[in-house]
Design a protein around this motif. Structure first.
Motif, mmCIF file in Angstrom:
data_model
loop_
_atom_site.group_PDB
_atom_site.id
_atom_site.type_symbol
_atom_site.label_atom_id
_atom_site.label_comp_id
_atom_site.label_asym_id
_atom_site.label_seq_id
_atom_site.Cartn_x
_atom_site.Cartn_y
_atom_site.Cartn_z
ATOM 1 N N GLY A 201 41.520 38.708 35.544
ATOM 2 C CA GLY A 201 41.798 38.390 36.942
ATOM 3 C C GLY A 201 42.142 39.631 37.748
ATOM 4 N N ALA A 202 42.960 40.518 37.149
ATOM 5 C CA ALA A 202 43.321 41.752 37.842
ATOM 6 C C ALA A 202 42.084 42.608 38.109
ATOM 7 C CB ALA A 202 44.339 42.537 37.011
ATOM 8 N N MET A 203 41.189 42.661 37.121
ATOM 9 C CA MET A 203 39.964 43.458 37.284
ATOM 10 C C MET A 203 39.071 42.879 38.370
ATOM 11 S SD MET A 203 37.167 44.487 34.366
ATOM 12 C CE MET A 203 38.497 45.207 33.383
ATOM 13 N N VAL A 204 38.920 41.548 38.383
ATOM 14 C CA VAL A 204 38.071 40.927 39.398
ATOM 15 C C VAL A 204 38.677 41.111 40.793
ATOM 16 C CG1 VAL A 204 37.126 38.731 40.228
ATOM 17 C CG2 VAL A 204 37.088 39.257 37.786
ATOM 18 N N GLN A 205 39.998 40.978 40.904
ATOM 19 C CA GLN A 205 40.651 41.194 42.201
ATOM 20 C C GLN A 205 40.461 42.624 42.682
ATOM 21 O OE1 GLN A 205 44.594 39.510 43.032
ATOM 22 N NE2 GLN A 205 44.449 38.376 41.120
ATOM 23 N N ALA A 206 40.574 43.588 41.766
ATOM 24 C CA ALA A 206 40.383 44.997 42.139
ATOM 25 C C ALA A 206 38.956 45.223 42.634
ATOM 26 C CB ALA A 206 40.681 45.897 40.944
ATOM 27 N N LEU A 207 37.996 44.675 41.904
ATOM 28 C CA LEU A 207 36.609 44.805 42.337
ATOM 29 C C LEU A 207 36.388 44.115 43.681
ATOM 30 C CD1 LEU A 207 34.718 44.186 38.962
ATOM 31 C CD2 LEU A 207 34.922 46.345 40.195
ATOM 32 N N GLY A 208 37.063 42.981 43.875
ATOM 33 C CA GLY A 208 36.948 42.271 45.142
ATOM 34 C C GLY A 208 37.467 43.097 46.308
#
Length: 330
Positions: A201-208
């Protein structure tokens, strides 16, 4: 709808204008602009594509929208034929090739993306990004061949296979299909999520977050690129006027007519893919025309002026086209 399109086009133009002013004042010189452009193309845009595919793609959506990349290929091929038929005859092969390229290759992603989002939300974004798949294939094959007929098939395949946006599209679709719960990673409550889910989730949020930079940064780059074009760009030549007219009026009109004919024959398109297709068909010359004409031996002044004048004229033509579409019920 026409009012929304006009508002979004106006906002985009104002951001482009800021980039133009920044270039004129020296904030975005050649090297910083190149770095910013590479960041958008290689990092921000792939991050946007990956997260949007993750959020919006599932097996049902893919089954329903499998044909969308084919539509963008079809639209660009239609524009290519129109450019081929209307290009100036004569001994100047570079001018003729650049004319055809500018007509065939619209700005299919960065300008229509916020408009599609305003009209249709996440569905509009997903459709535009799926259109991007087909358009990228055309750009790096037919588009390069138009300007540089000696490009080998192997070189064209390498250009496509190493494109960060296409790689991110494929990765996002594969993860979304392989792990159906992936779309909830960034919204799972921390108390109920496992450690791997929290990390994902943290990785997807960062990419977002990085992905949200794509459109504003690309619009600034477009403005900076326009600001660095030749000094007499405000004086369009006859070929430039013809490119603008064909790119913004004739090619979209023929595309819309073909979609209407298909509907009369029993092959109607759903609303979102249809209007996104109209949107892409109506877009001005792709900003990449400046890069491609320089890299592959085209007519650089024609490419530069076509970008500038078609982008400016699209403030009028795009809302007008969508107003007519509404009035005629197309």
């Amino acid at each position: 709808m026409a009012r929304v399109v006009l508002l979004k086009i106006a906002v985009e133009f104002l951001v482009i204008l800021i980039g133009w002013v920044a270039r004129k004042r020296g904030y975005l010189a050649d090297e910083p602009m190149r770095v910013l452009s590479r960041f958008v193309v290689d990092i921000a845009f792939p991050a946007l594509v990956f997260t949007q595919m993750l959020r919006t793609v599932d097996a049902a959506a893919l089954r329903a929208g499998w044909y969308v990349p084919l539509l963008s290929i079809g639209a660009l091929l239609v524009a290519w034929v129109v450019g081929l038929l209307t290009a100036p005859r004569g001994r100047d092969a570079r001018l003729r090739a650049t004319f055809i390229f500018c007509v065939a290759i619209p700005n299919w992603v960065f300008l229509p993306l916020p408009i599609a989002e305003a009209l249709y939300g996440a569905d509009g974004v997903r459709v535009i990004l799926l259109y991007n798949v087909g358009a990228q294939l055309v750009l790096w094959s037919l588009g390069v061949w138009i300007l540089h007929a000696n490009l080998s098939p192997g070189q064209a395949v390498r250009q496509v296979a190493t494109n960060p946006g296409l790689i991110a599209t494929a990765a996002g679709i594969l993860v979304a299909l392989a792990i159906p719960g992936a779309r909830t990673w960034e919204t799972l409550p921390a108390a109920s999520a496992t450690a791997p889910q929290l990390a994902a989730g943290a990785m997807v949020q960062a990419l977002g977050f990085v992905g949200t930079l794509t459109v504003p940064l690309q619009l600034l780059v477009i403005g900076a690129q326009l600001g660095g074009l030749v000094p007499n760009i405000h004086k369009p030549t006859v070929p430039v006027i013809n490119v603008v007219a064909v790119r913004l009026l004739l090619a979209p009109a023929i595309t819309i007519a073909l979609v209407w004919v298909a509907a009369q024959l029993g092959f109607p398109l759903p609303e979102v893919p249809r209007f996104c297709l109209y949107l892409i068909a109506a877009m001005p010359v792709a900003i990449s025309a400046a890069l491609f004409t320089e890299r592959f031996g085209g007519d650089i002044p024609l490419g530069a002026q076509a970008i500038f004048h078609s982008t400016l004229a699209s403030l009028i033509t795009v809302p007008l086209i969508f107003w007519l579409i509404q009035i005629l019920g197309l």
